[in-house]
Structure formats: C-alpha cells, structure tokens
Write a protein that holds these residues in place. Structure first.
Motif, mmCIF file in Angstrom:
data_model
loop_
_atom_site.group_PDB
_atom_site.id
_atom_site.type_symbol
_atom_site.label_atom_id
_atom_site.label_comp_id
_atom_site.label_asym_id
_atom_site.label_seq_id
_atom_site.Cartn_x
_atom_site.Cartn_y
_atom_site.Cartn_z
ATOM 1 N N PHE A 10 0.859 -1.171 0.000
ATOM 2 C CA PHE A 10 0.000 0.000 0.000
ATOM 3 C C PHE A 10 0.898 1.225 0.000
ATOM 4 N N TYR A 12 1.098 5.584 -0.370
ATOM 5 C CA TYR A 12 0.248 6.732 -0.043
ATOM 6 C C TYR A 12 0.924 8.068 -0.329
ATOM 7 N N ALA A 36 -7.151 2.510 -2.954
ATOM 8 C CA ALA A 36 -7.445 1.824 -1.700
ATOM 9 C C ALA A 36 -7.297 2.808 -0.541
ATOM 10 N N HIS A 37 -7.727 2.365 0.634
ATOM 11 C CA HIS A 37 -7.479 3.149 1.844
ATOM 12 C C HIS A 37 -7.140 2.219 3.005
ATOM 13 N N LEU A 38 -6.438 2.804 3.963
ATOM 14 C CA LEU A 38 -5.956 2.071 5.135
ATOM 15 C C LEU A 38 -6.549 2.727 6.370
ATOM 16 N N GLU A 62 -8.117 7.438 8.458
ATOM 17 C CA GLU A 62 -7.715 6.589 7.336
ATOM 18 C C GLU A 62 -6.767 7.344 6.418
ATOM 19 N N ALA A 67 -3.059 0.303 -3.707
ATOM 20 C CA ALA A 67 -2.473 -1.012 -3.463
ATOM 21 C C ALA A 67 -1.793 -1.434 -4.767
ATOM 22 N N VAL A 102 -5.872 -3.576 3.811
ATOM 23 C CA VAL A 102 -6.388 -2.374 3.168
ATOM 24 C C VAL A 102 -7.734 -2.682 2.531
ATOM 25 N N ARG A 109 -11.378 -6.402 1.049
ATOM 26 C CA ARG A 109 -10.262 -6.099 1.937
ATOM 27 C C ARG A 109 -9.171 -7.114 1.645
ATOM 28 N N VAL A 114 2.930 -2.104 4.212
ATOM 29 C CA VAL A 114 2.917 -0.650 4.204
ATOM 30 C C VAL A 114 4.170 -0.175 4.931
#
Length: 142
Positions: A10, A12, A36-38, A62, A67, A102, A109, A114
């Motif tokens: 992941f 960002y 995607a988000h974490l 978040e 990803a 994620v 999911r 990360v």
C-alpha cells in the motif's frame, strides 16, 4: 495465513501512480495499481523533505492511496528496491515495513505491506503537518 508470499504494498505518497517515485515502483516489475485506503492510521507531511509518513492512529482515521499488486515473479526484485527507497535498513530506520489490511475502492479487503514512519526524533522537530482526510495529493506545494 497463506503459504504464498504477500506481493502487495500500500503506497500513499511519492510511490503512487503519477508521483515522483512511481518510476521506482515500476522498476520492480509488473504490478496492478488499485485505489485503496488504510484505516486506523494517520497521515503526516514532512517539510522541507516533501514526503509523507504514516503512524498508527485512531480507528476512525484513514489514509488514501493505492495497493500495488506485483506479479509473483517480480516481487523478489521489487521488494529490495522499495525497502532501499524507504530507508528500512538505515540506522536508525526511516520507515519500517508492516503487514496491514487495506480496503480496495472497488470493494474487498486485502492484506498488504505498508511503510510506517519510524524516525521518532524527526517528529519532534518543526515541519510535521497532519494531512486532513488522509490524502497526500491534497497537500499544496508538496
């Protein structure tokens, strides 16, 4: 836990598609990028460095990103490149690689690696800014 190696990371910040270190991610081999988000992490922007870092946060926080799922045969080449860029093996390390889950924007999911910011001493100096809504691309003048 699967017997198959985890070949997803992941990203960002500078490794996202279209950002300045996307070419490093591409040097690793073939991958598919999925928005995607974490959850449970907070995003910080560091200046004058011009890059972000994440730290564990509240459950409602978040971080938004992508990803990157590498072809299994390319992962062994990609991982060392990513670790070097993120300073995992520096003393002290700049980031540490952690396994997380994620949420893909398209649904589902999935497990991923990360890079979590690890230079605690840097966080006590000026130039550390929280990023609202966890989207690094919203930071002006990055």
């Amino acid at each position: 836990m699967s017997d198959f190696p985890l070949t997803r990371v992941f990203v960002y910040g500078t490794l996202m598609p279209g950002e300045r270190n996307a070419s490093v991610a591409a040097q690793g081999g073939r991958f598919e990028a999925s928005a995607a988000h974490l959850a449970g992490f907070r995003l910080l922007h560091l200046t004058p460095e011009g890059y972000p870092g994440i730290l564990p946060g509240d459950p409602g926080e978040e971080v938004r990103g992508h990803a990157l799922t590498y072809a299994a045969g390319d992962w062994a080449h990609a991982l060392p490149l990513l670790d070097v860029l993120e300073g995992v093996h520096e003393t002290p390390p700049l980031y540490r690689r952690e396994r997380v889950t994620v949420t893909l924007e398209a649904g589902g999911r999935v497990p991923a690696w990360v890079y979590v910011y690890a230079d605690a001493a840097r966080l006590s100096r000026p130039g550390v800014w929280p990023v609202p809504r966890g989207d690094w691309r919203s930071v002006s003048g990055r």
